[in-house]
Motif scaffolding. Structure first.
Motif, PDB file in Angstrom:
ATOM      1  N   MET A 292      -8.620  69.189 -39.018  1.00 24.63           N
ATOM      2  CA  MET A 292      -7.931  68.672 -37.869  1.00 24.63           C
ATOM      3  C   MET A 292      -8.455  67.260 -37.606  1.00 24.63           C
ATOM      4  O   MET A 292      -9.643  67.047 -37.506  1.00 24.63           O
ATOM      5  N   SER A 293      -7.536  66.304 -37.503  1.00 23.25           N
ATOM      6  CA  SER A 293      -7.952  64.927 -37.235  1.00 23.25           C
ATOM      7  C   SER A 293      -8.431  64.807 -35.797  1.00 23.25           C
ATOM      8  O   SER A 293      -8.137  65.648 -34.953  1.00 23.25           O
ATOM      9  N   ASP A 294      -9.145  63.749 -35.526  1.00 19.41           N
ATOM     10  CA  ASP A 294      -9.651  63.545 -34.162  1.00 19.41           C
ATOM     11  C   ASP A 294      -8.503  63.449 -33.161  1.00 19.41           C
ATOM     12  O   ASP A 294      -8.569  64.026 -32.087  1.00 19.41           O
ATOM     13  N   GLN A 295      -7.438  62.717 -33.514  1.00 19.99           N
ATOM     14  CA  GLN A 295      -6.319  62.579 -32.584  1.00 19.99           C
ATOM     15  C   GLN A 295      -5.612  63.913 -32.375  1.00 19.99           C
ATOM     16  O   GLN A 295      -5.231  64.246 -31.257  1.00 19.99           O
ATOM     17  N   THR A 296      -5.472  64.685 -33.431  1.00 26.23           N
ATOM     18  CA  THR A 296      -4.859  66.010 -33.296  1.00 26.23           C
ATOM     19  C   THR A 296      -5.710  66.875 -32.376  1.00 26.23           C
ATOM     20  O   THR A 296      -5.188  67.579 -31.514  1.00 26.23           O
ATOM     21  N   GLY A 297      -7.021  66.809 -32.550  1.00 28.73           N
ATOM     22  CA  GLY A 297      -7.928  67.571 -31.692  1.00 28.73           C
ATOM     23  C   GLY A 297      -7.797  67.166 -30.236  1.00 28.73           C
ATOM     24  O   GLY A 297      -7.736  68.018 -29.346  1.00 28.73           O
ATOM     25  N   ILE A 298      -7.728  65.871 -29.988  1.00 27.09           N
ATOM     26  CA  ILE A 298      -7.571  65.370 -28.629  1.00 27.09           C
ATOM     27  C   ILE A 298      -6.262  65.867 -28.034  1.00 27.09           C
ATOM     28  O   ILE A 298      -6.224  66.371 -26.901  1.00 27.09           O
ATOM     29  N   ASP A 299      -5.181  65.767 -28.807  1.00 26.07           N
ATOM     30  CA  ASP A 299      -3.875  66.216 -28.328  1.00 26.07           C
ATOM     31  C   ASP A 299      -3.883  67.711 -28.025  1.00 26.07           C
ATOM     32  O   ASP A 299      -3.316  68.160 -27.027  1.00 26.07           O
ATOM     33  N   GLU A 300      -4.529  68.484 -28.890  1.00 30.41           N
ATOM     34  CA  GLU A 300      -4.566  69.934 -28.682  1.00 30.41           C
ATOM     35  C   GLU A 300      -5.400  70.305 -27.459  1.00 30.41           C
ATOM     36  O   GLU A 300      -5.039  71.223 -26.719  1.00 30.41           O
ATOM     37  N   ILE A 301      -6.489  69.616 -27.231  1.00 30.81           N
ATOM     38  CA  ILE A 301      -7.314  69.876 -26.047  1.00 30.81           C
ATOM     39  C   ILE A 301      -6.519  69.533 -24.785  1.00 30.81           C
ATOM     40  O   ILE A 301      -6.512  70.292 -23.811  1.00 30.81           O
ATOM     41  N   GLU A 302      -5.850  68.396 -24.797  1.00 30.81           N
ATOM     42  CA  GLU A 302      -5.061  68.007 -23.630  1.00 30.81           C
ATOM     43  C   GLU A 302      -3.928  68.991 -23.367  1.00 30.81           C
ATOM     44  O   GLU A 302      -3.649  69.346 -22.224  1.00 30.81           O
ATOM     45  N   SER A 303      -3.295  69.449 -24.433  1.00 33.28           N
ATOM     46  CA  SER A 303      -2.220  70.429 -24.294  1.00 33.28           C
ATOM     47  C   SER A 303      -2.758  71.760 -23.752  1.00 33.28           C
ATOM     48  O   SER A 303      -2.157  72.366 -22.861  1.00 33.28           O
ATOM     49  N   LEU A 304      -3.889  72.189 -24.270  1.00 36.18           N
ATOM     50  CA  LEU A 304      -4.503  73.427 -23.794  1.00 36.18           C
ATOM     51  C   LEU A 304      -4.890  73.298 -22.322  1.00 36.18           C
ATOM     52  O   LEU A 304      -4.637  74.217 -21.529  1.00 36.18           O
ATOM     53  N   ALA A 305      -5.469  72.178 -21.929  1.00 31.04           N
ATOM     54  CA  ALA A 305      -5.847  71.969 -20.531  1.00 31.04           C
ATOM     55  C   ALA A 305      -4.615  72.057 -19.634  1.00 31.04           C
ATOM     56  O   ALA A 305      -4.652  72.695 -18.572  1.00 31.04           O
ATOM     57  N   ALA A 306      -3.518  71.444 -20.058  1.00 33.13           N
ATOM     58  CA  ALA A 306      -2.279  71.495 -19.278  1.00 33.13           C
ATOM     59  C   ALA A 306      -1.767  72.932 -19.181  1.00 33.13           C
ATOM     60  O   ALA A 306      -1.357  73.378 -18.103  1.00 33.13           O
ATOM     61  N   ASP A 307      -1.802  73.657 -20.285  1.00 30.23           N
ATOM     62  CA  ASP A 307      -1.347  75.057 -20.281  1.00 30.23           C
ATOM     63  C   ASP A 307      -2.201  75.920 -19.355  1.00 30.23           C
ATOM     64  O   ASP A 307      -1.685  76.783 -18.639  1.00 30.23           O
ATOM     65  N   LEU A 308      -3.498  75.678 -19.369  1.00 27.87           N
ATOM     66  CA  LEU A 308      -4.402  76.454 -18.515  1.00 27.87           C
ATOM     67  C   LEU A 308      -4.146  76.161 -17.038  1.00 27.87           C
ATOM     68  O   LEU A 308      -4.181  77.069 -16.199  1.00 27.87           O
ATOM     69  N   LEU A 309      -3.867  74.904 -16.722  1.00 22.46           N
ATOM     70  CA  LEU A 309      -3.535  74.549 -15.336  1.00 22.46           C
ATOM     71  C   LEU A 309      -2.255  75.242 -14.892  1.00 22.46           C
ATOM     72  O   LEU A 309      -2.186  75.803 -13.794  1.00 22.46           O
ATOM     73  N   ILE A 310      -1.244  75.205 -15.755  1.00 22.13           N
ATOM     74  CA  ILE A 310       0.035  75.849 -15.433  1.00 22.13           C
ATOM     75  C   ILE A 310      -0.164  77.350 -15.236  1.00 22.13           C
ATOM     76  O   ILE A 310       0.438  77.955 -14.357  1.00 22.13           O
ATOM     77  N   ALA A 311      -1.055  77.951 -16.029  1.00 18.33           N
ATOM     78  CA  ALA A 311      -1.337  79.384 -15.933  1.00 18.33           C
ATOM     79  C   ALA A 311      -2.190  79.724 -14.711  1.00 18.33           C
ATOM     80  O   ALA A 311      -2.417  80.894 -14.423  1.00 18.33           O
ATOM     81  N   GLY A 312      -2.672  78.693 -14.002  1.00 20.46           N
ATOM     82  CA  GLY A 312      -3.444  78.936 -12.795  1.00 20.46           C
ATOM     83  C   GLY A 312      -4.909  79.267 -13.035  1.00 20.46           C
ATOM     84  O   GLY A 312      -5.576  79.831 -12.168  1.00 20.46           O
ATOM     85  N   VAL A 313      -5.427  78.904 -14.205  1.00 16.83           N
ATOM     86  CA  VAL A 313      -6.834  79.155 -14.509  1.00 16.83           C
ATOM     87  C   VAL A 313      -7.685  78.188 -13.689  1.00 16.83           C
ATOM     88  O   VAL A 313      -7.456  76.977 -13.696  1.00 16.83           O
ATOM     89  N   SER A 314      -8.655  78.721 -12.975  1.00 19.93           N
ATOM     90  CA  SER A 314      -9.494  77.892 -12.111  1.00 19.93           C
ATOM     91  C   SER A 314     -10.599  77.204 -12.914  1.00 19.93           C
ATOM     92  O   SER A 314     -10.930  77.611 -14.026  1.00 19.93           O
ATOM     93  N   ILE A 315     -11.171  76.189 -12.304  1.00 25.07           N
ATOM     94  CA  ILE A 315     -12.310  75.496 -12.914  1.00 25.07           C
ATOM     95  C   ILE A 315     -13.456  76.491 -13.120  1.00 25.07           C
ATOM     96  O   ILE A 315     -14.096  76.500 -14.169  1.00 25.07           O
ATOM     97  N   ASN A 316     -13.696  77.339 -12.137  1.00 19.60           N
ATOM     98  CA  ASN A 316     -14.768  78.321 -12.271  1.00 19.60           C
ATOM     99  C   ASN A 316     -14.522  79.269 -13.448  1.00 19.60           C
ATOM    100  O   ASN A 316     -15.458  79.624 -14.164  1.00 19.60           O
TER     101      ASN A 316
END
Length: 153
Positions: free
Chosen positions: A1-25
């Motif tokens: 996985m390239s660095d940019q792909t990794g960055i994109d996947e992390i950002e996408s996962l963070a967005a998905d987790l927010l939409i799913a209502g996952v808390s910071i805790n």
């Protein structure tokens, strides 16, 4: 996985987790659990077993129910205990010092995150950044662990 792909996947996962209502805790606890799994799975074999045993006790504390939500003094005591460990090993064992930084992240909570106002919606990127300094090939395991922990994603 390239660095940019990794960055994109992390950002996408963070967005998905927010939409799913996952808390910071919840993310913080998941990170502590992920770090524990790395130790138990032998991914950190470059760090002595004695040092890992010491850190496991902190990860166990980070996973205690209610700690992030209600025990400010105890959380602060863990920060105060861990930062000198990180500082002590910064030059002599930088991999371990970096891992200690990962563990320090496990004692921050939602209130800390909002107060620090980093510009990121979640600490996921920071979690990933710190663990990559310890395990450079952790990308896929990190993504899969967080996706699996929150099956809504």
């Amino acid at each position: 996985m390239s660095d940019q792909t990794g960055i994109d996947e992390i950002e996408s996962l963070a967005a998905d987790l927010l939409i799913a209502g996952v808390s910071i805790n919840q993310l913080v606890r998941c990170y502590a659990s992920f770090l524990r799994q790395l130790i138990e799975g032998g991914a950190l074999s470059g760090i002595s077993s004695e040092k890992l045993e010491m850190i496991l006790s902190y990860l166990d504390k980070a996973l205690m129910p209610g700690l992030l939500e209600s025990d400010e003094e105890q959380r602060k005591s863990f920060f105060l205990a861990l930062w000198p460990i990180e500082r002590n090993y910064r030059d002599s064992d930088p991999v371990f010092a970096n891992f200690v930084r990962c563990v320090i992240c496990c004692f921050g909570n939602e209130e800390d995150w909002e107060r620090d106002d980093t510009g990121e919606d979640t600490p996921l990127w920071y979690f990933f950044f710190y663990i990559k300094k310890v395990c450079p090939d952790v990308n896929e395991d990190f993504l899969q662990y967080f996706k699996g922990a929150f099956n809504k994603v």
